[in-house]
Structure formats: structure tokens, C-alpha cells
Design a protein around this motif. Sequence first.
Motif, PDB file in Angstrom:
ATOM      1  N   ARG A  89       0.836  -1.212   0.000  1.00 38.17           N
ATOM      2  CA  ARG A  89       0.000   0.000   0.000  1.00 38.17           C
ATOM      3  C   ARG A  89       0.869   1.259   0.000  1.00 38.17           C
ATOM      4  O   ARG A  89       0.636   2.201  -0.769  1.00 38.17           O
ATOM      5  CB  ARG A  89      -0.925  -0.038   1.235  1.00 38.17           C
ATOM      6  N   LEU A  92       2.603   1.740  -3.389  1.00 37.08           N
ATOM      7  CA  LEU A  92       1.659   2.216  -4.411  1.00 37.08           C
ATOM      8  C   LEU A  92       1.316   3.688  -4.174  1.00 37.08           C
ATOM      9  O   LEU A  92       1.287   4.485  -5.107  1.00 37.08           O
ATOM     10  CB  LEU A  92       0.378   1.373  -4.372  1.00 37.08           C
ATOM     11  N   GLN A  93       1.072   4.050  -2.903  1.00 40.76           N
ATOM     12  CA  GLN A  93       0.692   5.424  -2.573  1.00 40.76           C
ATOM     13  C   GLN A  93       1.803   6.408  -2.953  1.00 40.76           C
ATOM     14  O   GLN A  93       1.541   7.521  -3.415  1.00 40.76           O
ATOM     15  CB  GLN A  93       0.392   5.522  -1.068  1.00 40.76           C
ATOM     16  N   ASN A  95       3.966   5.840  -5.319  1.00 44.15           N
ATOM     17  CA  ASN A  95       4.336   5.599  -6.731  1.00 44.15           C
ATOM     18  C   ASN A  95       5.781   5.123  -6.890  1.00 44.15           C
ATOM     19  O   ASN A  95       6.457   5.488  -7.860  1.00 44.15           O
ATOM     20  CB  ASN A  95       4.108   6.856  -7.581  1.00 44.15           C
ATOM     21  N   HIS A  97       6.821   2.352  -7.730  1.00 43.06           N
ATOM     22  CA  HIS A  97       6.956   1.487  -8.912  1.00 43.06           C
ATOM     23  C   HIS A  97       7.144   2.297 -10.190  1.00 43.06           C
ATOM     24  O   HIS A  97       7.498   1.751 -11.227  1.00 43.06           O
ATOM     25  CB  HIS A  97       5.737   0.566  -9.043  1.00 43.06           C
ATOM     26  N   SER A 290      -1.431  -6.591  -5.632  1.00 40.92           N
ATOM     27  CA  SER A 290      -1.529  -5.173  -5.991  1.00 40.92           C
ATOM     28  C   SER A 290      -2.905  -4.865  -6.592  1.00 40.92           C
ATOM     29  O   SER A 290      -3.556  -3.892  -6.214  1.00 40.92           O
ATOM     30  CB  SER A 290      -0.421  -4.801  -6.972  1.00 40.92           C
ATOM     31  N   GLU A 291      -3.364  -5.723  -7.495  1.00 39.21           N
ATOM     32  CA  GLU A 291      -4.681  -5.507  -8.117  1.00 39.21           C
ATOM     33  C   GLU A 291      -5.810  -5.672  -7.095  1.00 39.21           C
ATOM     34  O   GLU A 291      -6.809  -4.958  -7.140  1.00 39.21           O
ATOM     35  CB  GLU A 291      -4.869  -6.489  -9.275  1.00 39.21           C
ATOM     36  N   GLY A 295      -4.384  -1.466  -7.046  1.00 40.29           N
ATOM     37  CA  GLY A 295      -3.220  -0.986  -7.789  1.00 40.29           C
ATOM     38  C   GLY A 295      -3.103  -1.649  -9.153  1.00 40.29           C
ATOM     39  O   GLY A 295      -3.935  -2.467  -9.535  1.00 40.29           O
TER      40      GLY A 295
END
Length: 420
Positions: A89, A92-93, A95, A97, A290-291, A295
Motif C-alpha cells: 500500500r 503504491l501510494q 508511486n 513502482h 496489488s490488483e 493498484g
Amino acid sequence: MSTFSAPKGTYDLLPPDSATVLAVREALAAPLRRAGYGYIETPVFEDVALFSRGVGESTDIVSKEMYAFTTRGGDELALRPEGTASVLRAALQANLHRTGNLPVKLWYSGSQYRYERPQKGRYRQFWQVGAEAIGAEDPALDAELIILADDAYRSLGLRNFRILLNSLGDRQCRPVYRAALQEFLRGLELDEDTVRRAELNPLRVLDDKRASVQAQLVGAPMLADYLCEDCKAYHEQVRELLTAAGVGFEDDPKLVRGLDYYTRTTFEFVHDGLGSQSAVGGGGRYDGLSEMIGGPALPSVGWALGVDRTLLALEAEGVVREPAPSSDVFAVPLGEQARKVLFGAVTGLRREGVSADLAYGGKGLKAAMKAADRSGARFALVAGERDLAEGLVQLKDLTSGDQTPVALDALVATLKEKLK
């Protein structure tokens, strides 16, 4: 004695044992740092949906063990029961990646919380060191993480642990196996809870520890027989890389782990000296997580190693880690003037990187020397008014008992030399 005690299922970490715990955490993390993993820290509470979606509604962790609560503002939160969902989390928050090369390699160290029946090796607050490699599908990453955990345990002196390894397939082949397993389970005499679990996530039934359930599972279809060619080839590469690195493992076709997000590679570190709580760590690949939490597709792999369980494993093998002394030098002032001068000397030593302590509370010589012995320091600094009038302090080697006068202005250099 206080009116209060630590809550049930928790315990306090106190010196000198806490020094061992810190050393264990450091040893588990050291191989990760060498392999390019960066440190991450996340909040101890998160949106409850992060765990119900990611870890899975059918798991005991979410359905029975999670500390969930509603805040005054009406937010539904939960204390984190594991680390992976929070780390993903956070990545992803922020970014992560999108900002550099994949995989994003992260490691963490912190406490997790589960409302469990407390027993040795199973606590309601427990510590883990974990690692996640986010955003790459590569058998070498899976092998890397298993090897790093193996290196960490061996660096601590542990030898009697085993690595169990399995593949859980992917979104192509697992549904076919899932249907076959559900068909088999519907023909068994199972209790209501287990029937519900079989419908939600039948693989969790394979992980049931009750002998009565395990007896009925004889002849159940095996996942290995349903793996697609891609998953078989992927798993074989992981096995080959581990073997080439000299890391032994056991194929365990029933190993599923207690979280819904795992795909393909799954593994567990078990120690035979720990009785029923034999797992000291474990992890696997989680390509769909992630999905699940909103995400993009980010294939990832990770593990978590239990600090509490690792300590029990060290104890079971009789591996003793001597904690480092809390100070190298212990100052014993004789009189008020000496106390002021030695307080200044101790402050100066600390600023020069020498760990030093002082006899506080106006102790007499005998009590102060006892305190010096108990501190584990190598040297005692003793000074009275006569010594100070000559600009000297007495340096006593607490191992040999030898005592030599040292000029105050040469104290730092002398001690640094002796402590080399």
C-alpha cells in the motif's frame, strides 16, 4: 510493585535480553541491506479493508484474529496483522513502482498484532523482520529472498531448520485445481466452519492442523498435478537456483501458508526444536495482491521472519549470544570535586565514541566498584582529590585488576588505544 501488568499475550522486552533481540533483528536485516533492500516503516494501523481484501476474508487472521476498531471519526481501522499489505500500500501510494528500476526492494522491522490464544512462540504482539521485492516476475528474485533468509539464520548460528517449498500455481491453473479440490471436499464429513472455508478458499483446508481433518484428506488431489507448463518451468528454475547456491530444501506439496494472496512460489522455514509452533518464518510470491488492493499489476515476492520464534530456535539449539557490555568505561568519583571532573570526562569520552557510564547517587567506593563490575565495563576510572590535584585519574583494568595513573588530558587517547 505496579497495579498494572502487560496485557495478556504480550510481554516486555527488558535488558539484558533486549540487547539479544536487537542483535537478532540486525542479523536478519544485514543480508537484505547487502542485496539492495531499502528500509520502510508503515503505520501500525491501516484501513480494515486493506487486510480483508489483501489477506483474505476466509483466513483466520481476518475472520478471528484481527484487532479491528472504529475511530471517533467513524473510520474502520485495524492493527496490522502482517506486513506485506501495508508495505505494498505504501509503495503504491508513493508511486515507487514508477520512480525507478523494478523491482522495488524494501525491508521492514516491526510489531504485528493478532488476537490469538497465547502460548509459547505465539503472542498477540509479535515482531517480524520482513522483505518485499515489488514489480518483477523472476524466479531469481524468489530464490534470492530464500537464500537471504537462509544466510541470515546461518549468520546467527542456527543449523537445525528446514526449508519447505511448494508452488501454488497462477490464475490460469489454480482455478482448475480449486474446482477439483472443492469437488473432493464436498464428499467429506466436515464441520460447518470447515465447509464454509472450503467454499471460500479450499486450499486453506489443506493447512488444517487437526488430525481428524488430515485423515480425511488422504487421497485429495494434489496441486502439483494441476500446474500449467509455465508454473512448472518457473518452479523448476527456483529449485535449480537454490540448489546451485547450496541451499537445501524439501518439496512439500501440502504447503499453502495462511494468507490468500500467495501465487506460485511459497516457502516456510521450520525448526524442529519448537514443538507445535515450528515455523520461524516464511513467504512467497503474490502476483495478484496489488490488483486486489486497487493498484496496477505488480508481480511481487516477499517473506517475514519471526523475531520471537528465532529467539526460541536459538534457545532450542543452545546458541548463546553474549550481549555487548553497556559501557566500556565506568567512572568512580571519590568526593564532590571528583564527581564534577569525572562527569566531564565521561561526557567527553562519549562524544569521542567511547561508551562510558558513571556511579550515580553518591555511592561509596565499595558500592561504586560493585556497580562497575556489574556494568560489564573493561575499565574503571577512579579519582579522588589527591589524584585530581596532580591532574591524574587511576585507570583500573577490571579483568586483570591492574591499575595505572593516566593524565586527565591524555585520557581519551589512552582509552581509545587500549580499547582497539
